[in-house]
Design an enzyme around this catalytic site. Sequence first.
Site, PDB file in Angstrom:
ATOM      1  N   THR A  22       0.741  -1.256   0.085  1.00 22.21           N
ATOM      2  CA  THR A  22      -0.183   0.017  -0.171  1.00 22.21           C
ATOM      3  C   THR A  22       0.755   1.222   0.136  1.00 22.21           C
ATOM      4  O   THR A  22       2.067   1.135  -0.154  1.00 22.21           O
ATOM      5  CB  THR A  22      -0.910   0.103   1.165  1.00 22.21           C
ATOM      6  OG1 THR A  22      -1.941   0.864   0.950  1.00 22.21           O
ATOM      7  CG2 THR A  22      -0.415   0.223   2.540  1.00 22.21           C
ATOM      8  N   ASN A  23       0.324   2.432   0.359  1.00 19.46           N
ATOM      9  CA  ASN A  23       1.046   3.544   0.400  1.00 19.46           C
ATOM     10  C   ASN A  23       0.602   4.634   1.439  1.00 19.46           C
ATOM     11  O   ASN A  23      -0.299   4.164   2.054  1.00 19.46           O
ATOM     12  CB  ASN A  23       0.819   4.325  -1.172  1.00 19.46           C
ATOM     13  CG  ASN A  23      -0.649   4.616  -1.252  1.00 19.46           C
ATOM     14  OD1 ASN A  23      -1.016   5.409  -0.673  1.00 19.46           O
ATOM     15  ND2 ASN A  23      -1.256   3.915  -2.548  1.00 19.46           N
ATOM     16  N   LYS A  24       1.058   5.594   1.598  1.00 22.37           N
ATOM     17  CA  LYS A  24       1.143   6.655   2.610  1.00 22.37           C
ATOM     18  C   LYS A  24      -0.478   7.498   2.512  1.00 22.37           C
ATOM     19  O   LYS A  24      -0.438   8.341   3.323  1.00 22.37           O
ATOM     20  CB  LYS A  24       2.351   7.369   2.977  1.00 22.37           C
ATOM     21  CG  LYS A  24       3.453   6.549   3.427  1.00 22.37           C
ATOM     22  CD  LYS A  24       4.735   7.283   3.373  1.00 22.37           C
ATOM     23  CE  LYS A  24       4.877   8.623   4.135  1.00 22.37           C
ATOM     24  NZ  LYS A  24       6.209   9.247   3.937  1.00 22.37           N
TER      25      LYS A  24
END
Length: 403
Positions: free
Chosen positions: A210-212
Amino acid sequence: MSALSNKRILLGVTGSIAAYKAADLASKLTQAGAQVDVVLTESAQKFITPLTFQSVTGRRAYTDADLWGDEAHVLHVGLGHAADLLVIAPCTANTLAKLAHGQADSLLTVTALASNCPLLLAPAMDGGMYDHAATQENLDTLKKRGAYIIEPAEGHLASGLTGKGRLPETPELIGHIRLLLGRDGWLAKRKVIVTAGGTQEPLDPVRVLTNKSSGKQGYALAQAALDAGAEVTLITTPTSLTPPVGANVVNVQTAKQMLDAVLNESADADALIMAAAVADFRPKTLAKDKIKKEGGVPQVELEGTEDILKTVSSRRSDLKRLRVVAGFAAESQHLLENASNKLESKSLDMIAANDISASDAGFSVETNRVTLLFADGSRESLSLMSKTEVAEIMIERIGKLLG
Ligand code: CTP
């Protein structure tokens, strides 16, 4: 919260233990820029005093004593006519009954009869009273007359019982107030899709890539579109945020699920705003069982995901109502050049370029600094501002593009 600034809200408070929560509501509405006039019934004053409301609103709070005072003949008409919205929270079964029957035996009920603004009721009462046929019939009568009713929440009641009857918490009440104030706004009858959050691409049953992205900018856009009266579909990945009241929420996890949801919702939408941080790569295979470390460090092979904006753009001729497609360009270098390339390659009407290398803009923080680039070649640099303000400006520009 510009949706509430300078709005005149008349807040009726009736005799329920939840009357204490009305003080918080009056306070938060005032802090958001609304002018709040409070009318308390006799029984409300058994739980809370006018002074509490005067202290949080900075304005005089009214009681039945004012019904017979010097200003009596104009007060109830004046209060009702000046208001943008009459909110009665909490609203007891007794006040509901009086309103349903047009009784006018207190300043609040006289004012409700004399007012011509929308009426929002937040019933709060003890177990059984809400479900009682008398209360339900009164609610039906009021709904038929156009009153907007907020369903009470389920949970612990003052009597110790558990059931439906609790006054919802302030943020939810404010969400309903915003929805009602905005419903005839300049995006009324327009459907706006907003995507939010970072997609999650599973590797095995417990791990994801995933990402931030926090989803904050997307949720702020959904709220701003609702404030402007739009019908909003929020397609979101799991976040810690509460969706704005009134949004149709579609929960997704992966880029593929987001693509399917966007295509499904786009058929009758006027605008699409892709604020989500969509994964560009996903694990090529999904392990059925948890990958154990005894097997050594796994070599994860990735494959590309679908580009949602490009897919939508390639189908624009079939999506007859879709007039505005907007995206974001999250960049750590060559900001405007990359954003301009994305505007063109994804055939967008608008793109918001944000520099994610700055600590006060982009992922997770409350503020953002974006430059808007439009298909006609024009650009607009916005200074550092809250994500709420960025959202309000973007929704206004999208409204202009929609015409
Ligand atoms: N986007 C999309 N589908 C993807 C990836 C991104 O629709 N598979 C959208 C994003 O929601 C955003 C815009 O495209 O509105 C730009 O996303 P960004 O991550 O900045 O760019 P990418 O297209 O992923 O390109 P790169 O990773 O090379 O910067």
